[in-house]
Scaffold this motif. Structure first.
Motif, PDB file in Angstrom:
ATOM      1  N   UNK B 132     -65.543  49.808  58.762  1.00 59.51           N
ATOM      2  CA  UNK B 132     -64.566  49.611  57.915  1.00 59.51           C
ATOM      3  C   UNK B 132     -64.298  48.297  57.357  1.00 59.51           C
ATOM      4  N   UNK B 133     -63.552  48.718  55.809  1.00 58.80           N
ATOM      5  CA  UNK B 133     -63.333  47.010  55.654  1.00 58.80           C
ATOM      6  C   UNK B 133     -61.678  47.493  55.140  1.00 58.80           C
ATOM      7  N   UNK B 134     -60.727  47.345  55.730  1.00 58.21           N
ATOM      8  CA  UNK B 134     -58.963  48.031  54.974  1.00 58.21           C
ATOM      9  C   UNK B 134     -58.773  46.114  55.070  1.00 58.21           C
ATOM     10  N   UNK B 135     -58.255  46.108  53.844  1.00 60.49           N
ATOM     11  CA  UNK B 135     -57.223  45.433  53.854  1.00 60.49           C
ATOM     12  C   UNK B 135     -55.503  45.559  53.789  1.00 60.49           C
ATOM     13  N   UNK B 136     -54.883  45.482  55.408  1.00 59.81           N
ATOM     14  CA  UNK B 136     -54.107  46.173  55.346  1.00 59.81           C
ATOM     15  C   UNK B 136     -52.451  44.831  54.291  1.00 59.81           C
ATOM     16  N   UNK B 137     -52.540  45.128  53.491  1.00 63.23           N
ATOM     17  CA  UNK B 137     -50.840  43.938  53.215  1.00 63.23           C
ATOM     18  C   UNK B 137     -49.701  44.401  53.415  1.00 63.23           C
ATOM     19  N   UNK B 138     -49.062  45.138  54.061  1.00 66.53           N
ATOM     20  CA  UNK B 138     -48.066  45.570  54.295  1.00 66.53           C
ATOM     21  C   UNK B 138     -47.388  46.595  54.832  1.00 66.53           C
ATOM     22  N   UNK B 168     -48.977  51.453  57.790  1.00 65.39           N
ATOM     23  CA  UNK B 168     -49.735  50.518  57.521  1.00 65.39           C
ATOM     24  C   UNK B 168     -49.938  50.960  56.084  1.00 65.39           C
ATOM     25  N   UNK B 173     -60.966  48.691  51.127  1.00 62.82           N
ATOM     26  CA  UNK B 173     -62.344  47.353  50.328  1.00 62.82           C
ATOM     27  C   UNK B 173     -63.412  48.033  50.051  1.00 62.82           C
ATOM     28  N   UNK B 176     -63.875  47.957  46.452  1.00 63.61           N
ATOM     29  CA  UNK B 176     -63.691  47.021  45.811  1.00 63.61           C
ATOM     30  C   UNK B 176     -64.845  46.313  44.858  1.00 63.61           C
ATOM     31  N   UNK B 196     -52.798  53.541  54.925  1.00 66.20           N
ATOM     32  CA  UNK B 196     -53.785  53.524  55.737  1.00 66.20           C
ATOM     33  C   UNK B 196     -53.557  53.968  57.151  1.00 66.20           C
ATOM     34  N   UNK B 250     -52.460  38.041  48.297  1.00 64.23           N
ATOM     35  CA  UNK B 250     -53.393  37.196  49.636  1.00 64.23           C
ATOM     36  C   UNK B 250     -54.894  36.447  48.457  1.00 64.23           C
TER      37      UNK B 250
END
Lengths: 180, 296
Positions: B132-138, B168, B173, B176, B196, B250
């Motif tokens: 996976x390509x997960x960008x958890x930001x909050x 989450x 990404x 992206x 997510x 970020x």
């Protein structure tokens, strides 16, 4: 001396009151993060519980089949300016160690596969069933072999992700290492 | 064997014993040094012997007490017989109490030990591995309470669950794209932030109140309701916007660390699909009726 003691007691009482008040409040909060999840493992787990405390009165058995999802990746918040060294088209990136970023056991993925309670025994309460399931959750979290495997995969995938990203950003010589 | 004899005959026996000239306490006390055999022999002495008879002329106060009048003797006899039957009754009561105590002890111990001596065996297998390509930001965390009620014949059964959940939110990404506009400037195209995960693990649920027997499937429904509530609250609190803002910050920081001087990040905002009535559809939400059907 007495006055000091009195003051300390008052301060302690005040602290107690404030903590009590905090408990009454609704717990709602947001946390800003920068977690790059790179691998997801789906684990099927069988949780067996056999209550043998009062076998004289009969048996109590329960069996759950649980599906859990684990995600691991890099916490980019742990990166500092020194972790990136750029020289022309060369870059050296030091990434923090991968970690488990999420463990998710959805209620729909918990299946009560088998349950047997003798006539003289009380049935499992929901609280007891929750405790049994919680022990299963803890077992997944504490499974060192699974943890090592998933973190290893997370490391490999993170390296791969950053190589592609950095190459598309114009870098030719890329060195990625982990802050072990 | 004594217990089986007629209490009346016992009383008579007692009378005979009491009528005997032996001083019940005083003599035994005074002749403590003498052998016991002598004490028993005294009443057996022949009646005609003057020395064996007590002197009635000047009776000592103790002797007077030991030789009460007939009515009083009857009372004493009846009391002692009553004591005998009472002692039997008392014995029965004590035995019953002990049995009850033991039974209560067993059941209370059983109740207490429910959670203790249990055997738990856990086996697990990995069924899927996904890159996976997960960008958890909050993350959004909340504790909520779900109460289920149903009416039975004479009572209302309740189930109150306290659920702690984590939402989450971040970016996928894998969608992206990056485009270099010069050596030190980059344009990043990001997809819209998504939810997510909504994490409510078994350890996050606390059964606060439980009356009656609740089916596992019903409990699962209420747990899902708690999840949906937490997700709704997270969205209402603006977690998607926060995740987007933080994600952009970020990523900008990351690219700047890589030596980029100009970073442009565009976040896609697809229009939500519309239903026939024209209202935006909130995907992935669990909707529950206001009043729960007691049959579920």
């Amino acid at each position: 001396m007495k006055r000091n003691v009195l003051l300390w007691v008052l301060a302690a009482m005040l602290l107690c009151c404030t903590s009590c008040r905090k408990e009454e409040k609704d717990i709602k909060y947001k946390i800003m993060k920068a977690e790059l999840g790179t691998v997801e493992y789906t684990v099927r787990q069988i949780i067996r519980n056999s209550d043998e405390t009062w076998k004289f009165f009969g048996e109590r058995k329960v069996l759950f089949s649980v599906k859990a999802t684990l995600k691991a990746g890099i916490n980019l918040d742990k990166m500092e300016d020194d972790d990136v060294e750029v020289k022309g088209k060369s870059i050296k990136l030091t990434l923090p160690c991968p970690e488990i970023v999420a463990l998710n056991i959805r209620p729909d993925d918990i299946e009560l596969a088998y349950s047997k309670v003798s006539t003289l025994r009380s049935d499992y309460s929901q609280k007891e069933l929750e405790e049994i399931l919680h022990s299963g959750e803890k077992a997944i979290r504490n499974d060192e072999t699974l943890r090592a495997t998933i973190l290893d995969d997370a490391k490999t995938n993170a390296r791969e992700f950053f190589e592609v990203l950095l190459r598309s950003s114009g870098f030719e010589n890329i060195v990625i290492k982990f802050d072990d | 064997m004594e217990e089986e004899t007629n209490p009346i005959s016992n009383v008579e026996d007692l009378h005979d014993e009491e009528c005997a000239p032996v001083q019940p306490e005083s003599d035994s006390l005074s002749s403590s040094d003498a052998p016991q055999g002598e004490e028993q022999e005294q009443p057996a002495a022949p009646e005609g012997t003057p020395s064996a008879e007590p002197e009635p002329a000047e009776p000592t106060p103790i002797a007077a007490e030991a030789d009460p009048p007939k009515g009083r003797r009857n009372i004493i006899a009846s009391i002692s017989s009553l004591f005998k039957s009472t002692s039997q009754l008392l014995r029965t009561v004590i035995i019953l109490a002990v049995v009850l105590l033991v039974a209560f002890g067993i059941f209370s111990l059983q109740h207490r030990a429910k959670h203790k001596k249990v055997v738990r065996t856990i086996t697990q297998t990995v069924v899927e591995v996904k890159k996976i390509k997960e960008f958890c930001t909050a993350n959004y965390q909340e504790e909520t309470v779900v109460v289920a009620r149903r009416k039975k014949l004479l009572r209302t059964e309740e189930l109150a669950i306290i659920a702690k959940g984590t939402v989450r939110v971040g970016f996928d990404l894998s969608k992206m794209t990056t485009r270099l506009t010069s050596d030190t400037s980059i344009v990043v195209e990001l997809p819209a932030p998504i939810v997510l995960d909504v994490i409510t693990n078994p350890g996050d649920f606390d059964i606060f109140e439980e009356n009656g027997k609740w089916d596992q499937k019903v409990v699962t429904t209420y747990k899902n309701l708690a999840r949906a509530t937490i997700l709704n609250h997270a969205k209402a609190e603006g977690i998607m916007e926060d995740a987007e803002k933080n994600g952009v910050e970020k990523l900008t920081l990351l690219f700047k660390r890589m030596g980029m001087k100009s970073v442009t990040i565009n976040v896609a905002h697809p229009e939500p699909p519309r239903t026939e009535s024209g209202t935006p559809f909130e995907g992935g939400m669990l909707t529950m009726p206001e009043k729960q059907d007691p049959a579920i």
